[in-house]
Design a protein around this motif. Sequence first.
Motif, PDB file in Angstrom:
ATOM      1  N   LEU A 246      12.972  15.865  16.564  1.00  0.00           N
ATOM      2  CA  LEU A 246      13.219  17.288  16.390  1.00  0.00           C
ATOM      3  C   LEU A 246      13.781  17.830  17.695  1.00  0.00           C
ATOM      4  CD1 LEU A 246       9.662  18.056  14.963  1.00  0.00           C
ATOM      5  CD2 LEU A 246      11.638  17.297  13.680  1.00  0.00           C
TER       6      LEU A 246
ATOM      7  N   LEU B 208      10.443  23.602  13.149  1.00  0.00           N
ATOM      8  CA  LEU B 208      11.566  22.961  13.819  1.00  0.00           C
ATOM      9  C   LEU B 208      12.317  22.118  12.805  1.00  0.00           C
ATOM     10  CD1 LEU B 208       9.968  21.667  17.165  1.00  0.00           C
ATOM     11  CD2 LEU B 208      11.558  23.572  16.898  1.00  0.00           C
TER      12      LEU B 208
ATOM     13  N   ASP C 129      13.779  21.310  20.110  1.00  0.00           N
ATOM     14  CA  ASP C 129      13.115  22.577  20.373  1.00  0.00           C
ATOM     15  C   ASP C 129      14.041  23.473  21.201  1.00  0.00           C
ATOM     16  OD1 ASP C 129      11.310  24.626  20.791  1.00  0.00           O
ATOM     17  OD2 ASP C 129       9.981  23.457  22.097  1.00  0.00           O
TER      18      ASP C 129
ATOM     19  N   ILE D  42       9.790  15.386  19.951  1.00  0.00           N
ATOM     20  CA  ILE D  42      10.417  16.700  20.082  1.00  0.00           C
ATOM     21  C   ILE D  42      11.173  16.758  21.405  1.00  0.00           C
ATOM     22  CG2 ILE D  42      10.034  19.195  20.188  1.00  0.00           C
ATOM     23  CD1 ILE D  42       7.459  18.756  18.546  1.00  0.00           C
TER      24      ILE D  42
END
Length: 167
Positions: free
Chosen positions: A113, A34, A115, A88
């Motif tokens: 991050l 990622l 996703d 995430i």
Amino acid sequence: MRRKTFWIAAFLFVLIFVGLDADAGGPKPPSFELFSLDGKTFTEKELIGKTTLVVFWASWCDVCQQELPKVHDLREKLKGKPFQVIAIGFRDTEENIRGYVKSHSTLFNFPVLYDAGDRVATRFGAHVTPTLFLLNKKGELVVPYRGGGLLENPRFHEVLQESLKEA
């Protein structure tokens, strides 16, 4: 598959919170790649060498909004220790995740991050927001947790401290 993943995670959670220690880690996380919102690449290799709290969250999630300041405070408290947090964003749009991070920039003292398509969340078994995973320094699952309140749990802090002491 979702039910199987949930029950495996729930079983591990029960085992851990009734007596296992951080040395008795569980499965390793799935392979993934990622990108953080600032463009850095993250893979499962970044989960090895430090105790890691992985937080799957969404900008629209009220519980996530309550938990993120606690995650920030935990990260601050453990500065200088072999500990990291990786957040995430999933079940949300990248635009919403970026917007939330930008408008709450002081909360994010850890990488965020995104996703896309929730593919990594699915591999981890994260289907609800928030879902948190504590991994030991070997990158092994120590605590899976769904929902809020984990960071107030005394047993979590015991397991976290054990994990930080691992050789």
